[in-house]
Scaffold this motif. Structure first.
Motif, PDB file in Angstrom:
ATOM      1  N   GLU A 148       0.970  -1.098   0.243  1.00 52.55           N
ATOM      2  CA  GLU A 148      -0.025   0.045   0.354  1.00 52.55           C
ATOM      3  C   GLU A 148       1.065   1.340   0.184  1.00 52.55           C
ATOM      4  O   GLU A 148       0.413   2.321  -0.255  1.00 52.55           O
ATOM      5  CB  GLU A 148      -1.416   0.024   1.125  1.00 52.55           C
ATOM      6  CG  GLU A 148      -1.951  -1.321   1.344  1.00 52.55           C
ATOM      7  CD  GLU A 148      -2.983  -0.868   0.211  1.00 52.55           C
ATOM      8  OE1 GLU A 148      -3.404   0.055  -0.349  1.00 52.55           O
ATOM      9  OE2 GLU A 148      -3.511  -2.380  -0.738  1.00 52.55           O
ATOM     10  N   SER A 170      -1.625   3.103 -16.440  1.00 55.53           N
ATOM     11  CA  SER A 170      -1.972   2.426 -15.504  1.00 55.53           C
ATOM     12  C   SER A 170      -1.349   2.762 -14.169  1.00 55.53           C
ATOM     13  O   SER A 170      -0.990   1.511 -13.327  1.00 55.53           O
ATOM     14  CB  SER A 170      -1.868   0.679 -15.193  1.00 55.53           C
ATOM     15  OG  SER A 170      -2.778   0.255 -16.787  1.00 55.53           O
ATOM     16  N   SER A 206     -11.313  -0.959 -15.020  1.00 59.14           N
ATOM     17  CA  SER A 206     -12.253  -0.845 -14.081  1.00 59.14           C
ATOM     18  C   SER A 206     -11.213  -2.511 -12.715  1.00 59.14           C
ATOM     19  O   SER A 206     -12.068  -1.623 -11.555  1.00 59.14           O
ATOM     20  CB  SER A 206     -12.991  -0.337 -14.146  1.00 59.14           C
ATOM     21  OG  SER A 206     -13.507  -2.416 -15.021  1.00 59.14           O
ATOM     22  N   ARG A 207     -11.253  -3.176 -13.904  1.00 60.10           N
ATOM     23  CA  ARG A 207     -10.667  -4.255 -12.714  1.00 60.10           C
ATOM     24  C   ARG A 207      -9.144  -4.526 -12.569  1.00 60.10           C
ATOM     25  O   ARG A 207      -8.729  -5.338 -11.997  1.00 60.10           O
ATOM     26  CB  ARG A 207     -11.021  -5.979 -13.287  1.00 60.10           C
ATOM     27  CG  ARG A 207     -12.808  -5.442 -13.176  1.00 60.10           C
ATOM     28  CD  ARG A 207     -13.119  -7.046 -14.128  1.00 60.10           C
ATOM     29  NE  ARG A 207     -12.534  -8.439 -13.497  1.00 60.10           N
ATOM     30  CZ  ARG A 207     -12.218  -8.975 -13.191  1.00 60.10           C
ATOM     31  NH1 ARG A 207     -12.554  -9.806 -15.075  1.00 60.10           N
ATOM     32  NH2 ARG A 207     -11.894 -10.580 -12.845  1.00 60.10           N
ATOM     33  N   ASP A 208      -8.072  -3.236 -12.009  1.00 58.66           N
ATOM     34  CA  ASP A 208      -7.335  -2.861 -12.481  1.00 58.66           C
ATOM     35  C   ASP A 208      -6.843  -3.167 -10.395  1.00 58.66           C
ATOM     36  O   ASP A 208      -7.665  -1.994  -9.418  1.00 58.66           O
ATOM     37  CB  ASP A 208      -6.492  -1.702 -12.306  1.00 58.66           C
ATOM     38  CG  ASP A 208      -4.822  -1.407 -12.600  1.00 58.66           C
ATOM     39  OD1 ASP A 208      -4.248  -2.350 -11.956  1.00 58.66           O
ATOM     40  OD2 ASP A 208      -4.856  -0.970 -12.783  1.00 58.66           O
ATOM     41  N   ASP A 209      -6.263  -4.015  -9.308  1.00 58.36           N
ATOM     42  CA  ASP A 209      -5.826  -3.561  -8.509  1.00 58.36           C
ATOM     43  C   ASP A 209      -4.825  -4.355  -8.459  1.00 58.36           C
ATOM     44  O   ASP A 209      -4.350  -4.196  -7.061  1.00 58.36           O
ATOM     45  CB  ASP A 209      -6.913  -4.752  -7.768  1.00 58.36           C
ATOM     46  CG  ASP A 209      -6.093  -6.503  -8.026  1.00 58.36           C
ATOM     47  OD1 ASP A 209      -5.568  -6.310  -9.269  1.00 58.36           O
ATOM     48  OD2 ASP A 209      -6.857  -7.894  -7.830  1.00 58.36           O
ATOM     49  N   PRO A 231      -6.000   1.445  -4.145  1.00 61.66           N
ATOM     50  CA  PRO A 231      -6.965   2.687  -3.673  1.00 61.66           C
ATOM     51  C   PRO A 231      -6.575   4.160  -3.656  1.00 61.66           C
ATOM     52  O   PRO A 231      -7.353   5.199  -4.606  1.00 61.66           O
ATOM     53  CB  PRO A 231      -8.262   1.895  -3.664  1.00 61.66           C
ATOM     54  CG  PRO A 231      -7.383   0.731  -3.526  1.00 61.66           C
ATOM     55  CD  PRO A 231      -6.244   0.871  -3.203  1.00 61.66           C
ATOM     56  N   THR A 280      -7.907  -4.896 -16.672  1.00 62.76           N
ATOM     57  CA  THR A 280      -7.289  -5.624 -15.119  1.00 62.76           C
ATOM     58  C   THR A 280      -5.739  -4.117 -15.758  1.00 62.76           C
ATOM     59  O   THR A 280      -6.010  -3.577 -16.180  1.00 62.76           O
ATOM     60  CB  THR A 280      -6.707  -6.719 -14.983  1.00 62.76           C
ATOM     61  OG1 THR A 280      -6.203  -7.238 -16.547  1.00 62.76           O
ATOM     62  CG2 THR A 280      -7.554  -8.028 -15.276  1.00 62.76           C
ATOM     63  N   HIS A 281      -4.806  -4.903 -14.614  1.00 62.80           N
ATOM     64  CA  HIS A 281      -3.458  -4.088 -14.721  1.00 62.80           C
ATOM     65  C   HIS A 281      -3.178  -4.409 -16.431  1.00 62.80           C
ATOM     66  O   HIS A 281      -1.812  -5.021 -16.155  1.00 62.80           O
ATOM     67  CB  HIS A 281      -3.065  -4.097 -13.671  1.00 62.80           C
ATOM     68  CG  HIS A 281      -1.484  -2.975 -13.184  1.00 62.80           C
ATOM     69  ND1 HIS A 281      -2.001  -2.228 -13.188  1.00 62.80           N
ATOM     70  CD2 HIS A 281      -0.030  -3.982 -13.549  1.00 62.80           C
ATOM     71  CE1 HIS A 281      -0.531  -0.861 -12.952  1.00 62.80           C
ATOM     72  NE2 HIS A 281       0.167  -2.391 -13.190  1.00 62.80           N
TER      73      HIS A 281
END
Length: 225
Positions: free
Chosen positions: A75, A133, A160-163, A167, A192-193
């Motif tokens: 993080e 990204s 939209s699904r890039d984790d 955040p 995704t990423h």
């Protein structure tokens, strides 16, 4: 303060080197290398010289490839390390591309964040940025006020699904960019990423706009009478 880092000039991949064209620099992502984004050259405008730079650090074992800066925690990203990498890019420009008529940066993930940080460090030098990204590093830099005045064009695309990007950094970036750059942004549903063909088409249009903006305006029509 992060330790200075340097780019291996012998490892840079070039397309159309030596031609008197604007310069597009490619900055790859974490765990990749200079060969990765260089594969995108066929999808990019032909009106620019392209140089794909290697990140200055090896990625930590057992990750392959290279890294622009360490990732201390999932993080956390240290802004000072992002700045050190951006300064390495600017030193490379001084040494290898000081005469370029215009310079744009295209980065993915870590490379995107370094690209934006370079534009913040030297707003006069960087004419446009493609942020794929990536994110804006927190904190203030001396060049931020000038960047806000210049309204440097930037394309920010993400899935939209890039984790992968925390955040909190996405929220910060979404607030920071519109206040500092001329932003073109798009979120790609289900992505995704990574980078999609749809996103590459948007990048091509954005870079075409950068190149078109460099053309001499048509001379005004003379008045008759």
């Amino acid at each position: 303060m992060a330790e200075p880092v340097e780019i291996d000039r012998s490892a840079v991949h070039w397309a159309r080197q030596g031609e008197e064209l604007p310069l597009l620099l490619l900055l790859h992502g974490y765990g990749s290398d200079e060969r990765d984004l260089f594969s995108l050259v066929p999808f990019l405008p032909e009106g620019a010289t392209v140089a794909s730079l290697p990140a200055p650090l090896p990625a930590p074992w057992p990750m392959p490839g290279r890294s622009w800066y360490p990732i201390d925690e999932l993080e956390r990203r240290d802004p000072a390390s992002v700045t050190a990498a951006a300064d390495a890019v600017l030193r490379w420009i001084d040494a290898e591309a000081a005469d370029a008529s215009s310079i744009a940066l295209l980065g993915f993930s870590q490379g995107a964040s370094v690209a934006l940080q370079a534009a913040r460090r030297d707003p006069k030098r960087i004419a446009a940025v493609v942020n794929l990204s990536g994110y804006a590093a927190p904190g203030d830099l001396p060049g931020d006020a000038e960047l806000r005045e210049r309204r440097t064009p930037m394309f920010w695309g993400r899935g939209s699904r890039d984790d992968v990007i925390p955040p909190a950094l996405i929220v910060h970036t979404a607030q920071w960019l519109p206040d500092h750059v001329e932003l073109t942004g798009r979120v790609y549903p289900g992505l995704t990423h990574s980078v999609s063909e749809e996103e590459l088409a948007d990048v091509r249009r954005f870079l075409d706009g950068w190149l078109e903006s460099l053309q001499d305006p048509a001379p005004p029509e003379s008045a008759e009478g």
